[in-house]
Scaffold this motif. Sequence first.
Motif, PDB file in Angstrom:
ATOM      1  N   TYR A 108       3.176  -1.832  -5.932  1.00 40.36           N
ATOM      2  CA  TYR A 108       2.705  -0.670  -5.063  1.00 40.36           C
ATOM      3  C   TYR A 108       1.455   0.024  -5.640  1.00 40.36           C
ATOM      4  N   SER A 109       0.527   0.385  -4.595  1.00 40.85           N
ATOM      5  CA  SER A 109      -0.823   0.819  -5.378  1.00 40.85           C
ATOM      6  C   SER A 109      -1.428   1.924  -4.104  1.00 40.85           C
ATOM      7  N   ALA A 144       0.811  -1.143  -0.154  1.00 40.36           N
ATOM      8  CA  ALA A 144       0.079  -0.166   0.041  1.00 40.36           C
ATOM      9  C   ALA A 144       0.822   1.285  -0.009  1.00 40.36           C
ATOM     10  N   HIS A 145       0.713   2.081  -1.021  1.00 36.05           N
ATOM     11  CA  HIS A 145       1.518   3.343  -1.084  1.00 36.05           C
ATOM     12  C   HIS A 145       1.057   4.500  -0.309  1.00 36.05           C
ATOM     13  N   VAL A 152       6.454  -3.029  -8.946  1.00 31.46           N
ATOM     14  CA  VAL A 152       6.603  -1.987  -9.780  1.00 31.46           C
ATOM     15  C   VAL A 152       5.706  -0.986  -9.090  1.00 31.46           C
ATOM     16  N   HIS A 153       5.904   0.344  -9.172  1.00 29.00           N
ATOM     17  CA  HIS A 153       4.987   1.555  -8.691  1.00 29.00           C
ATOM     18  C   HIS A 153       4.713   2.485  -9.637  1.00 29.00           C
ATOM     19  N   THR A 154       3.495   3.262  -9.470  1.00 33.16           N
ATOM     20  CA  THR A 154       2.647   2.980  -8.599  1.00 33.16           C
ATOM     21  C   THR A 154       1.448   2.809  -9.469  1.00 33.16           C
ATOM     22  N   PHE A 203       2.651  -2.163   3.945  1.00 34.06           N
ATOM     23  CA  PHE A 203       2.145  -0.657   4.168  1.00 34.06           C
ATOM     24  C   PHE A 203       3.542   0.021   3.544  1.00 34.06           C
ATOM     25  N   GLU A 204       3.551   0.826   2.668  1.00 30.80           N
ATOM     26  CA  GLU A 204       4.659   1.787   2.544  1.00 30.80           C
ATOM     27  C   GLU A 204       4.512   3.040   3.352  1.00 30.80           C
TER      28      GLU A 204
END
Length: 291
Positions: free
Chosen positions: A271-272, A40-41, A250-252, A69-70
């Motif tokens: 990441y999302s 979670a971005h 891969v982000h985001t 969680f980022e």
Amino acid sequence: MKRWIAPITLLIVTVGMLFFAYDSQSEEQHDGFTAYRLIAHAMGSIRDQHYTNAYEAMIANYEKGTRVFEIDFMLTSDRKVVARHEWTANMSKLLGQDEELPEEKQAGPLTHEEFMNTPILGMYQPMDADGIMDVLAEYPDMYIVTDTKEQQDEDIRQVLTALVDAAQERDPALLDRVVVQIYNEAMLESVKQIHDFSSIIYTLYATQDTEAQVVDFVQDHDIAAVTMPEYKVNRDFVARLKRAGAVTYVHTINETEQVANYEKWGVYGVYSDVLTEEEIERMNTRVAWKP
């Protein structure tokens, strides 16, 4: 009747082999934070609002099935560690704090007291290092990924040291669920001097290293995961990282179709802001059964 047996048998075998091939890939054994495909971005969105890094966003997304969680980390003006993406007027406006704060406070670092006492969007609780470690202690299957937004080495060390101190005051084992993102090769040694974190993610958006250098570094230092922006992704690079022992994120990414496309390239996760672990798993299940 017999003339139908061979084609039907071939179809069953073919579908079975395709399912087994996908299932084998999706059921690769991973542990720790890499057991999860979704990070979670900025703690994930809440009510369509990104970048809050707020307590309520963390809990709401946990309850939806997300476990990693980022978190963006910055220093307050009195050098306390808090969850904040940047100290700018735009961010204060995005978080609904422009009317809460005097004009001179909107575009620069707040004190710790000011930060903690200024609700996000008028209703959500800001987080500091202590609060984050309290949540980790309460949820034993949760992981955090650090995104240290400070640029100076001394400030980055301050952020990580504060997280280590907050964890050790509660339970040193909490540090096993703190995943540190590094931005270049040299940062790994600096991080290890603070604490021998068990999990490292090498994020590539800031490095000028070649793909070959990244692969060698990952292999030589047993890096668990690599994350990169979309423009750096290609099948060969992802495959070489996998052979070196690292999963790739891969982000985001905020659309399940994009997730599915990157999975075809061998990308492990994303990441999302808005997707959840449960959505990713449901998508994988649908794809696995698709004829």
